[in-house]
Design a protein around this motif. Structure first.
Motif: not given
Length: 608
Positions: A337-339, A341-343, A437, A440, A443-444
């Motif tokens: 998910s973190a990857y 969001q970037f690309s 990561t 990400s 932020e949560k």
């Protein structure tokens, strides 16, 4: 990845089923097994082809460069193909060995393949040496040929080694004796570490779970683990001291013959980084110790309710830390998910590691400790090894190694000669993946306490990656310098270790008896002298790079992918120029360190 960050194992009492099914890698894309007929066939083919190559080209490269450039290109391509074949064989043997370093059959297989690879590659040794004897004007004219110009980055890298290469027969002697010299001592270290046991409160543990207890919430367990480590390390100190002395002398002999000016110059050359750049980074980090590690550990002592941290408390969890076990599927989802969001492209590449069994995750008896991403060869694909145990840092380790894997996939198109990335840049994608990561997850964080735990964990990881690795580098410099005056006793090495630890950890950390032996288990000192500064280089670089990303409106991802795709074809100055970053500028390092300082500032402000 820094050894402090990668030794992870399951929390005591955590049920393995909580983690969910853990993947084991499928090495059949290389070979079906150590007894596969293709292995022996390829070993023989590699030897036969290497001998034929030597007969065809030895003594002729200068003539080809001036009279038949297309034939020279054919020779380079043949050499490249052989490098791929040899790389496939040794990668397979190395990965099998990492999976179980204590199995006698695997040990023999690994040793035999090493010997046969060395024998084959000895017939190729002439090629790069002879390439470097081609006169500069002749080579420059030849490089006007488009097909040869494709290999310019590789050729220019070779030319940097020209001042340090020796006469062919001496080079061959160094090469062939590496199996019974440096390689044998490396293997002795690996097998010794893998076989050590530690008695912790009546339980017999291997090195990795014992080290992991230094992160346990119970201070008594941390102390028991530290004392068990010290006891076993002390009992084996004579072996580790002999290994260290021998390898330091071996390096001194090589450096002296090659006329390297400084004890770390061979590493700088391999990393394609200037000594002045490294010296500036080291000076900046050491100058920042009081603002980083000293200040953070003083805060942590207050959080833990003690006046000073014992050395075994350095990586202790905070009282409010989440002790739940993170399943493999959750870790996978978090990183992807973190990857993504970037690309999305970056996430798609990382997804293949899960889908196609390129990851070995369980902690097994005999398995190599820690984590790594092995690029193997461009004709195959990378593999990732982790020892996943469900901690938040295990998730970060997975993010780190997948960053390496993505980088290796993207650089593979450059081929065996130009895909490999210097260590200083090889940490870029891995540390960037960790940062994505971490941000990400941050932020949560729903509460101030949760945010504090996340920030503290990141501060500790950064201190381990930057401060601690530069302390390691400083220790190595002291050790290799003193070794030139004669053999070092265990006590002398321990004193050097304690000197740099006191300097880097600061007055808030109490160093207790036994810690003087903790230099023994660091594999980088044995396998790759002076490797460790690459971690600090990579972390500071990514800190600066991430700041550019946060300020960029668009186009950053494309430039970032171009950096990764370049592999080993460009110097760090070329790769950083599109981001307006310059590693030769002292401000570059201070900017990277300011990110760590900023996290500590925020943590300090939370205490008000």
């Amino acid at each position: 990845m820094p050894f402090d960050k990668i030794v992870r194992t399951v929390a005591e009492g955590a049920a393995a089923e909580t983690l969910g099914p853990l993947p084991e890698w499928d090495l059949s894309d290389l070979y079906d097994g150590i007894d596969a007929p293709e292995v022996s066939a390829d070993l023989q083919a590699a030897l036969d082809r290497a001998k034929t190559f030597e007969t065809s080209y030895k003594g002729k490269l200068g003539e080809l460069a001036s009279e038949n450039v297309s034939a020279l290109v054919t020779a380079i391509r043949a050499y490249e193909d052989l490098e791929d074949l040899l790389g496939r064989l040794i990668s397979f043997a190395g990965l099998v060995y990492a999976g179980d370093t204590t199995d006698p059959k695997v040990q023999k297989f690994y040793g035999d393949v090493q010997e046969q690879i060395t024998s084959s590659s000895s017939h190729l040794l002439f090629f790069t040496l002879e390439m470097n004897r081609i006169d500069d004007p002749v080579l420059e004219t030849a490089l006007e040929d488009k097909a040869l110009a494709h290999y310019r980055p590789w050729i220019e890298d070779l030319r940097k080694e020209k001042p340090f290469q020796l006469e062919d027969r001496v080079e061959q002697l160094f090469h062939e004796k590496s199996v019974t010299g440096r390689g044998a001592w490396n293997r002795l270290f690996d097998e010794t570490i893998a076989s050590l046991t530690f008695d912790v409160n009546g339980k017999t543990l291997a090195v990795e779970p014992t080290l992991t207890l230094l992160q346990d919430a119970d201070p008594q367990k941390r102390q028991q683990a530290a004392e068990a480590l010290a006891k076993t390390f002390s009992e084996n100190l004579r072996t580790f001291t002999l290994i260290t002395n021998t390898l330091a002398k071996d390096k001194e002999i090589s450096d002296r013959w090659r006329k390297f000016g400084d004890i770390a110059d061979s590493r700088h050359l391999a990393n394609r980084v200037e000594r002045e750049v490294v010296d500036a980074m080291v000076a900046a980090v050491r100058e920042a110790y009081p603002k980083l590690s000293h200040r953070y550990y003083a805060m942590k002592a207050k959080w833990l309710g003690v006046e000073n941290l014992n050395h075994w408390d350095r990586n202790a969890p905070l009282p409010q830390a989440d002790k739940s076990v993170i399943s493999w599927d959750e870790a996978k989802g978090t990183v992807l998910s973190a990857y993504g969001q970037f690309s999305p492209d970056m996430a798609d590449i990382a997804q293949r590691f899960f889908d196609e069994n390129w990851i070995d995750a369980p902690a097994r008896s005999g398995k190599a400790p820690g984590a790594f991403a092995h690029p193997t060869v461009p004709s195959a694909h990378p593999y990732v090894l982790v020892n996943y145990q469900g901690k938040i840092r295990d998730v970060m380790t997975l993010a780190h190694e997948l960053g390496h894997g993505v980088h290796q996939v993207l650089a593979g198109h450059n081929g065996p000669l130009m895909a490999p990335t210097p260590l200083t840049l090889a940490e870029t994608a891995s540390v960037f993946g960790e940062m994505l990561t971490f941000q990400s997850l941050l932020e949560k964080a729903e509460t101030k306490a949760a945010r504090k735990i996340m920030l503290a964990g990141k501060a500790e990881d950064m201190i381990n990656t930057v401060v601690r690795q530069i302390a390691f580098y400083t220790f190595e410099r002291k050790l290799h310098t003193e070794r030139r005056n004669g053999e070092l006793t265990s006590d002398q090495i321990g004193d050097l270790w304690l000197d740099v630890q006191r300097e880097s950890l600061g007055p808030a950390v109490q160093i207790n008896p036994g810690y003087e032996t903790f230099w023994t288990y660091i594999p980088h000192f044995i396998h790759s002298p002076f490797y460790v500064y690459a971690y600090a280089f990579g972390d500071c670089l990514v800190n600066s790079l991430y700041a550019v990303y946060q300020d960029a409106e668009e186009g950053f991802q494309d430039k970032y992918f171009e950096l990764l795709k370049a592999g080993g074809t460009k110097h760090h100055s070329e790769l950083l120029a599109p981001f307006n970053l310059d590693a030769s500028d002292p401000a570059f390092w201070k900017k990277g360190l300011s990110v760590i300082e900023g996290i500590i500032d925020e943590l300090e402000a939370m205490e008000v």
